[in-house]
Design an enzyme around this catalytic site. Structure first.
Site, PDB file in Angstrom:
ATOM      1  N   LYS A  94      73.462  39.911  42.530  1.00  0.00           N
ATOM      2  CA  LYS A  94      72.233  39.907  43.335  1.00  0.00           C
ATOM      3  C   LYS A  94      72.454  40.755  44.596  1.00  0.00           C
ATOM      4  O   LYS A  94      73.437  40.547  45.321  1.00  0.00           O
ATOM      5  CB  LYS A  94      71.941  38.463  43.745  1.00  0.00           C
TER       6      LYS A  94
HETATM    7  C1  E4P Z   1      65.819  33.348  45.032  1.00  0.00           C
HETATM    8  O1  E4P Z   1      66.617  33.800  44.236  1.00  0.00           O
HETATM    9  C2  E4P Z   1      66.175  32.644  46.272  1.00  0.00           C
HETATM   10  O2  E4P Z   1      67.413  31.991  46.089  1.00  0.00           O
HETATM   11  C3  E4P Z   1      65.186  31.571  46.654  1.00  0.00           C
HETATM   12  O3  E4P Z   1      64.132  31.451  45.758  1.00  0.00           O
HETATM   13  C4  E4P Z   1      64.856  31.498  48.099  1.00  0.00           C
HETATM   14  O4  E4P Z   1      63.915  30.492  48.315  1.00  0.00           O
HETATM   15  P1  E4P Z   1      63.593  29.863  49.741  1.00  0.00           P
HETATM   16  O5  E4P Z   1      62.542  30.676  50.388  1.00  0.00           O
HETATM   17  O6  E4P Z   1      63.102  28.489  49.427  1.00  0.00           O
HETATM   18  O7  E4P Z   1      64.891  29.861  50.522  1.00  0.00           O
END
Ligand code: E4P
Length: 222
Positions: free
Chosen positions: A83
């Site tokens: 990622k």
């Molecule tokens: C996506 O891969 C992220 O880990 C995640 O959805 C972030 O979400 P949040 O806005 O609840 O931190």
């Protein structure tokens, strides 16, 4: 639309994996940090529980560092996805890693043009953040709809992974908007299955069965 869990917690992952409907996992540095475990070992453990894609994020901010970390992470398990954030350095890293044959999830996407850039950099997944846009009075689901439409018109293969999900309504709307995947917290995954009328129905069926069980048991035994 595939269903992913957005967590690095092994108990949460095991619980939902047991339902047979878990397609993959996304993690991020905040979620991994909460678990207070070795990053590599934790990701490898998750990859053993879930056979689908498991995203693990780089923490370097320069392209060389991201590429180095990405190449290392890619060796941790066959189903791991690297990622990278949607920054100029992240795009550069995505482009290099993708050319190496490494699958990249480009995260922290907040606009359709950012998603187009991720696709051009060879991203396997792009992750638009629905909830964080809603939080600032913008239309998160509208973004999923626009990116999905653009990718369809342009025949772009990059998968749209709706992230930053806050509630079950987001899941329905993301699916209708054309998301390929939705990743959600454990709490939201559990909310998907729960309905008071289902619980009430099971309760009343069992109560009726208990009352009738001698007679129906006798009939079934014949
Ligand atoms: C996506 O891969 C992220 O880990 C995640 O959805 C972030 O979400 P949040 O806005 O609840 O931190």
């Amino acid at each position: 639309m595939l269903l992913f869990l957005d967590t690095a917690n092994l108990d949460e992952i095991r619980e939902i994996a047991a339902w047979g409907v878990l397609d993959g996992i996304t993690t991020n540095p905040s979620l991994v940090g909460k678990e207070k475990q070795d990053f590599k070992k934790l990701v490898q453990e998750i990859c053993k529980i879930v056979s689908g894609p498991v995203s693990a994020e780089v923490v370097a901010t320069d392209p060389e560092g991201m590429i180095r970390e990405g190449r290392d992470i890619a060796k941790w398990a066959p189903n791991v996805i690297v990622k990278c954030p949607l920054t100029p350095a992240g795009l550069q890293a995505c482009s290099t890693l993708s050319k190496d044959g490494i699958k990249v999830n480009v995260t922290l996407c907040f606009s359709t043009n950012q998603a187009l850039l991720a696709a051009r950099a060879g991203a396997y997944f792009v992750s638009p953040f629905v909830g964080r846009l809603d939080d600032i009075n913008q239309d998160g689901i509208g973004l999923i709809e626009e990116i999905s439409a653009m990718f369809a018109v342009q025949s772009i293969d990059t998968k749209v992974l709706a992230a930053s999900i806050r509630n079950p309504v987001h899941i329905t709307k993301a699916a209708l908007a054309g998301a390929d995947i939705c990743t959600m917290p454990h709490k939201v995954f559990k909310q998907l299955v729960s309905h008071p009328l289902t619980d009430k129905g099971v309760e009343s069926f069992l109560a009726d069965w208990a009352k009738a069980k001698d007679s129906v048991g006798a009939i079934a035994a014949k």
